[in-house]
Design a protein around this motif. Structure first.
Motif, PDB file in Angstrom:
ATOM      1  N   ASN A   1       0.803  -1.215   0.000  1.00 59.31           N
ATOM      2  CA  ASN A   1       0.000   0.000   0.000  1.00 59.31           C
ATOM      3  C   ASN A   1       0.843   1.276   0.000  1.00 59.31           C
ATOM      4  N   CYS A   2       2.151   1.123   0.027  1.00 58.36           N
ATOM      5  CA  CYS A   2       3.047   2.280   0.053  1.00 58.36           C
ATOM      6  C   CYS A   2       3.732   2.426  -1.305  1.00 58.36           C
ATOM      7  N   PRO A   3       3.977   3.662  -1.717  1.00 55.31           N
ATOM      8  CA  PRO A   3       4.562   3.867  -3.043  1.00 55.31           C
ATOM      9  C   PRO A   3       6.032   3.466  -3.118  1.00 55.31           C
ATOM     10  N   VAL A   4       6.418   3.019  -4.299  1.00 58.86           N
ATOM     11  CA  VAL A   4       7.818   2.811  -4.649  1.00 58.86           C
ATOM     12  C   VAL A   4       8.088   3.771  -5.801  1.00 58.86           C
ATOM     13  N   VAL A   5       9.042   4.663  -5.601  1.00 61.47           N
ATOM     14  CA  VAL A   5       9.354   5.681  -6.596  1.00 61.47           C
ATOM     15  C   VAL A   5      10.750   5.399  -7.132  1.00 61.47           C
ATOM     16  N   VAL A   6      10.883   5.392  -8.459  1.00 58.06           N
ATOM     17  CA  VAL A   6      12.159   5.098  -9.114  1.00 58.06           C
ATOM     18  C   VAL A   6      12.720   6.383  -9.714  1.00 58.06           C
ATOM     19  N   VAL A   7      13.999   6.637  -9.436  1.00 56.11           N
ATOM     20  CA  VAL A   7      14.688   7.804  -9.993  1.00 56.11           C
ATOM     21  C   VAL A   7      15.849   7.332 -10.856  1.00 56.11           C
ATOM     22  N   PRO A   8      16.266   8.161 -11.811  1.00 54.25           N
ATOM     23  CA  PRO A   8      17.386   7.761 -12.663  1.00 54.25           C
ATOM     24  C   PRO A   8      18.724   7.920 -11.949  1.00 54.25           C
ATOM     25  N   CYS A   9      19.718   7.209 -12.450  1.00 55.07           N
ATOM     26  CA  CYS A   9      21.078   7.406 -11.959  1.00 55.07           C
ATOM     27  C   CYS A   9      21.623   8.704 -12.542  1.00 55.07           C
ATOM     28  N   SER A  10      22.896   8.913 -12.387  1.00 58.92           N
ATOM     29  CA  SER A  10      23.514  10.142 -12.860  1.00 58.92           C
ATOM     30  C   SER A  10      24.868   9.822 -13.468  1.00 58.92           C
ATOM     31  N   ALA A  11      25.187  10.463 -14.571  1.00 56.53           N
ATOM     32  CA  ALA A  11      26.524  10.297 -15.145  1.00 56.53           C
ATOM     33  C   ALA A  11      27.569  10.922 -14.227  1.00 56.53           C
ATOM     34  N   ALA A  12      27.190  11.985 -13.530  1.00 58.22           N
ATOM     35  CA  ALA A  12      28.102  12.622 -12.570  1.00 58.22           C
ATOM     36  C   ALA A  12      28.119  11.788 -11.292  1.00 58.22           C
TER      37      ALA A  12
ATOM     38  N   ASP B   1      25.017   8.527  -2.022  1.00 53.56           N
ATOM     39  CA  ASP B   1      26.191   9.409  -2.047  1.00 53.56           C
ATOM     40  C   ASP B   1      26.926   9.366  -3.384  1.00 53.56           C
ATOM     41  N   LEU B   2      26.776   8.262  -4.116  1.00 60.82           N
ATOM     42  CA  LEU B   2      27.531   8.086  -5.357  1.00 60.82           C
ATOM     43  C   LEU B   2      27.066   9.026  -6.462  1.00 60.82           C
ATOM     44  N   TYR B   3      25.750   9.122  -6.648  1.00 58.01           N
ATOM     45  CA  TYR B   3      25.212   9.915  -7.755  1.00 58.01           C
ATOM     46  C   TYR B   3      25.056  11.364  -7.328  1.00 58.01           C
ATOM     47  N   VAL B   4      25.784  12.262  -7.996  1.00 60.63           N
ATOM     48  CA  VAL B   4      25.827  13.668  -7.570  1.00 60.63           C
ATOM     49  C   VAL B   4      25.290  14.637  -8.621  1.00 60.63           C
ATOM     50  N   GLY B   5      24.756  14.145  -9.715  1.00 64.71           N
ATOM     51  CA  GLY B   5      24.230  15.025 -10.758  1.00 64.71           C
ATOM     52  C   GLY B   5      23.023  15.827 -10.269  1.00 64.71           C
ATOM     53  N   SER B   6      22.865  17.035 -10.800  1.00 65.57           N
ATOM     54  CA  SER B   6      21.784  17.913 -10.341  1.00 65.57           C
ATOM     55  C   SER B   6      20.405  17.344 -10.674  1.00 65.57           C
ATOM     56  N   PHE B   7      20.216  16.738 -11.848  1.00 63.73           N
ATOM     57  CA  PHE B   7      18.918  16.172 -12.190  1.00 63.73           C
ATOM     58  C   PHE B   7      18.578  15.008 -11.264  1.00 63.73           C
ATOM     59  N   HIS B   8      19.559  14.172 -10.972  1.00 63.54           N
ATOM     60  CA  HIS B   8      19.343  13.055 -10.052  1.00 63.54           C
ATOM     61  C   HIS B   8      18.910  13.573  -8.687  1.00 63.54           C
ATOM     62  N   ARG B   9      19.580  14.592  -8.200  1.00 61.45           N
ATOM     63  CA  ARG B   9      19.245  15.153  -6.878  1.00 61.45           C
ATOM     64  C   ARG B   9      17.842  15.749  -6.856  1.00 61.45           C
ATOM     65  N   LEU B  10      17.455  16.430  -7.929  1.00 62.03           N
ATOM     66  CA  LEU B  10      16.099  16.974  -8.011  1.00 62.03           C
ATOM     67  C   LEU B  10      15.061  15.853  -8.036  1.00 62.03           C
ATOM     68  N   CYS B  11      15.343  14.811  -8.790  1.00 63.48           N
ATOM     69  CA  CYS B  11      14.430  13.671  -8.845  1.00 63.48           C
ATOM     70  C   CYS B  11      14.297  13.007  -7.481  1.00 63.48           C
ATOM     71  N   ARG B  12      15.408  12.890  -6.763  1.00 60.76           N
ATOM     72  CA  ARG B  12      15.353  12.284  -5.427  1.00 60.76           C
ATOM     73  C   ARG B  12      14.537  13.124  -4.466  1.00 60.76           C
ATOM     74  N   ARG B  13      14.671  14.435  -4.555  1.00 66.82           N
ATOM     75  CA  ARG B  13      13.890  15.314  -3.681  1.00 66.82           C
ATOM     76  C   ARG B  13      12.398  15.106  -3.942  1.00 66.82           C
ATOM     77  N   ALA B  14      12.013  15.052  -5.219  1.00 69.60           N
ATOM     78  CA  ALA B  14      10.615  14.827  -5.566  1.00 69.60           C
ATOM     79  C   ALA B  14      10.168  13.432  -5.141  1.00 69.60           C
ATOM     80  N   ALA B  15      11.019  12.434  -5.328  1.00 73.92           N
ATOM     81  CA  ALA B  15      10.673  11.058  -4.965  1.00 73.92           C
ATOM     82  C   ALA B  15      10.417  10.930  -3.469  1.00 73.92           C
ATOM     83  N   HIS B  16      11.233  11.569  -2.656  1.00 68.19           N
ATOM     84  CA  HIS B  16      11.032  11.518  -1.208  1.00 68.19           C
ATOM     85  C   HIS B  16       9.721  12.193  -0.817  1.00 68.19           C
ATOM     86  N   ALA B  17       9.368  13.268  -1.510  1.00 69.32           N
ATOM     87  CA  ALA B  17       8.095  13.941  -1.237  1.00 69.32           C
ATOM     88  C   ALA B  17       6.922  13.032  -1.593  1.00 69.32           C
ATOM     89  N   ILE B  18       7.037  12.303  -2.696  1.00 68.10           N
ATOM     90  CA  ILE B  18       5.964  11.399  -3.128  1.00 68.10           C
ATOM     91  C   ILE B  18       5.887  10.176  -2.207  1.00 68.10           C
TER      92      ILE B  18
END
Length: 76
Positions: free
Chosen positions: A6-17, A29-46
Motif C-alpha cells: 500500500n506504500c509507493p515505490v518511486v524510481v529515480v534515474p542514476c547520474s553520469a556525474a 552518495d555516489l550519484y551527484v548530478g543535479s537532475f538526479h538530486r532533483l528527482c530524489r527530492r521529488a521522490a522523497h516527497a511522493i
C-alpha cells in the motif's frame, strides 16, 4: 528490502556525474548530478515516510539508496 504493497515505490534515474572515489559508497552518495538530486527530492516527497525510493542504475539495475556501489570507469 520489504515494502508494504500500500506504500509507493518511486524510481529515480542514476547520474553520469558521480562522486570521485574508487571505494564503494551508498548509492545515495555516489550519484551527484543535479537532475538526479532533483528527482530524489521529488521522490522523497511522493514516497513520504513509508514509501521506498529506488535508483535505476545503468550499470547495476534497481538499487536502494543505502546499497554500496563503486563507480564503474568506462572508456568511451
Amino acid at each position: 528490502m520489504t515494502t508494504n504493497p500500500n506504500c509507493p515505490v518511486v524510481v529515480v534515474p542514476c547520474s553520469a556525474a558521480k562522486l570521485s572515489t574508487t571505494a564503494p559508497v551508498p548509492a545515495a552518495d555516489l550519484y551527484v548530478g543535479s537532475f538526479h538530486r532533483l528527482c530524489r527530492r521529488a521522490a522523497h516527497a511522493i514516497a513520504g515516510g513509508t514509501g521506498a525510493v529506488l535508483v535505476l542504475s545503468a550499470a547495476h539495475g534497481f538499487v536502494t539508496l543505502d546499497e554500496p556501489l563503486a563507480p564503474l570507469h568506462r572508456a568511451w
